[in-house]
Design an enzyme around this catalytic site. Structure first.
Site, PDB file in Angstrom:
ATOM      1  CD1 TRP A   1      -5.097 -41.275  42.688  1.00 56.29           C
ATOM      2  CD2 TRP A   1      -5.385 -40.310  44.832  1.00 56.29           C
ATOM      3  NE1 TRP A   1      -4.027 -41.503  43.567  1.00 56.29           N
ATOM      4  CE2 TRP A   1      -3.895 -40.970  44.769  1.00 56.29           C
ATOM      5  CE3 TRP A   1      -5.538 -39.364  46.009  1.00 56.29           C
ATOM      6  CZ2 TRP A   1      -3.213 -40.710  45.580  1.00 56.29           C
ATOM      7  CZ3 TRP A   1      -4.781 -39.483  46.904  1.00 56.29           C
ATOM      8  CH2 TRP A   1      -3.310 -40.129  46.718  1.00 56.29           C
TER       9      TRP A   1
ATOM     10  CG  LEU B   1       4.872 -37.029  55.863  1.00 54.55           C
ATOM     11  CD1 LEU B   1       5.739 -36.712  54.724  1.00 54.55           C
ATOM     12  CD2 LEU B   1       3.335 -35.954  55.710  1.00 54.55           C
TER      13      LEU B   1
ATOM     14  CB  VAL C   1     -16.152 -43.979  49.377  1.00 50.99           C
ATOM     15  CG1 VAL C   1     -17.075 -42.825  49.840  1.00 50.99           C
ATOM     16  CG2 VAL C   1     -15.507 -44.684  50.347  1.00 50.99           C
TER      17      VAL C   1
ATOM     18  CD  GLU D   1      -0.622 -43.322  56.270  1.00 48.40           C
ATOM     19  OE1 GLU D   1      -1.045 -44.693  56.089  1.00 48.40           O
ATOM     20  OE2 GLU D   1      -0.152 -42.684  55.572  1.00 48.40           O
TER      21      GLU D   1
HETATM   22 ZN    ZN Z   1      -2.485 -42.850  52.180  1.00 48.61          ZN
HETATM   23 CA    CA Z   2     -15.446 -42.055  45.181  1.00 49.58          CA
END
Ligand code: ZN
Ligand code: CA
Length: 332
Positions: A240, A187, A250, A229
């Protein structure tokens, strides 16, 4: 025997139609392998980012950042030569998603609705009005090519004119977005930032997934491939952390075992990564792999990381005058 053959043929067709959500991890590894200077610069990004965030606690009181975009439509068939309207749609989708004016904010679970989590990233995008020579431009280039499919896996690179694509406009001044037929069911992919000047810096999106692309791109037809993106281009990682219960650097995105697909129901995966979390995965985050229609937020922590990336590595966008509208200066 005949049935086995049909089964085999069906599974090959299935594989060839498989959609691969994102090639950024593969592309980054390729850049690291190809350019030792990038490897060196990239290895410092997380520390540099932590330092910038620590030194700029008040960045949020500043104004909106506008980023000039050039969309390079590189086409072999007429279907790939997408309309201006599709480009305009995509810019609007980026603006809505990054400013949290997307209509599906209401689908964010209430536990993550607060402005201390679901962020207006205060980043906007415009089609460039001036080209690198100073001439007026629509912000869209169109290049006919003999290349039927581009690839990140050893094929032709769309970011390279000698490969049948088109070279980047100066990537300190523009966000280059190439739109083309990407092979392998991919993609899109992006180049994550660092202090190393990457000649192919930008974002590449498969034409079926750009703008509101209808049935051809379903279920990735609401322009969120570009949102995802551009998130990578501004230094966001997969939610993940590209690892089993990995770290995306984060803090307000819950640790997540792996990527999610489709349209999960909230709460999803409340027992994972060795703990019980009543809210489960933040599968509706733009940096997961769910369907376009299931995604609806960036977090404040992700915003902070993106603003940090602009200030450190893409700082021309703080003072550019290529976008119409107000001057966008973040004085930190
Ligand atoms: Zn990605
Ligand atoms: Ca996190």
């Amino acid at each position: 025997m005949k049935n086995l053959f049909i089964l085999l043929l069906a599974s090959i067709t299935l594989i060839s139609n498989a959609q691969i959500r994102c090639g950024t991890e593969a592309h980054t590894l390729e850049l690291i392998e190809q350019y030792p200077d990038y490897a060196k610069a990239k290895s410092k990004v997380n520390t540099e980012t932590e330092n910038w965030i620590a030194n700029n606690p008040n960045y949020q009181t500043k104004t909106i950042i506008s980023i000039p975009v050039v969309v390079h439509v590189v086409w072999n068939t007429t279907a790939e030569n997408i309309s201006d309207a599709r480009v305009f749609e995509q810019i609007e989708i980026l603006n809505n998603d990054f400013r949290r004016t997307n209509i599906d904010t209401i689908n964010t679970p209430s536990v993550w609705q607060g402005i201390d989590i679901a962020a207006d990233c205060e980043i906007e995008f415009c089609l460039a009005t001036t080209d690198p020579s100073g001439n007026t431009t629509s912000g869209i280039t169109r290049t006919e090519t003999t290349v039927s499919q581009f690839s990140i896996w050893g094929g032709s690179s769309v970011e390279d004119a000698s490969d049948g694509g088109i070279d980047a406009w100066p990537n300190d001044d523009y966000l280059n977005i190439w739109v083309c037929d990407l092979g392998g069911g991919l993609l899109g992919y992006a180049s994550p930032p660092s202090s190393w000047p990457n000649p192919t810096d930008g974002v590449v999106i498969g034409y079926k997934y750009f703008g509101l692309s209808g049935n051809n791109g379903a279920p990735y037809n609401k322009g969120r491939t570009a949102t995802h993106e551009v998130g990578h281009w501004l230094n966001l990682e997969h939610i993940w952390g590209d690892n089993n219960c990995g770290n995306d650097n984060v803090s307000d995105t819950p640790t997540q075992e792996e990527e999610n697909y489709g349209v999960p129901a909230f709460p999803h995966n409340t027992n994972s990564c060795g703990t019980t979390n009543p809210n489960g995965d933040m599968f509706m985050n733009y940096m997961d792999y769910t369907n376009d229609g299931a995604m609806n937020l960036f977090t404040l922590g992700q915003k902070t990381r993106m603003i940090s990336a602009i200030n450190q590595y893409r700082s021309n966008h703080l003072t550019q005058t290529i976008c119409n509208g107000p001057t966008n200066i973040i004085d930190v």
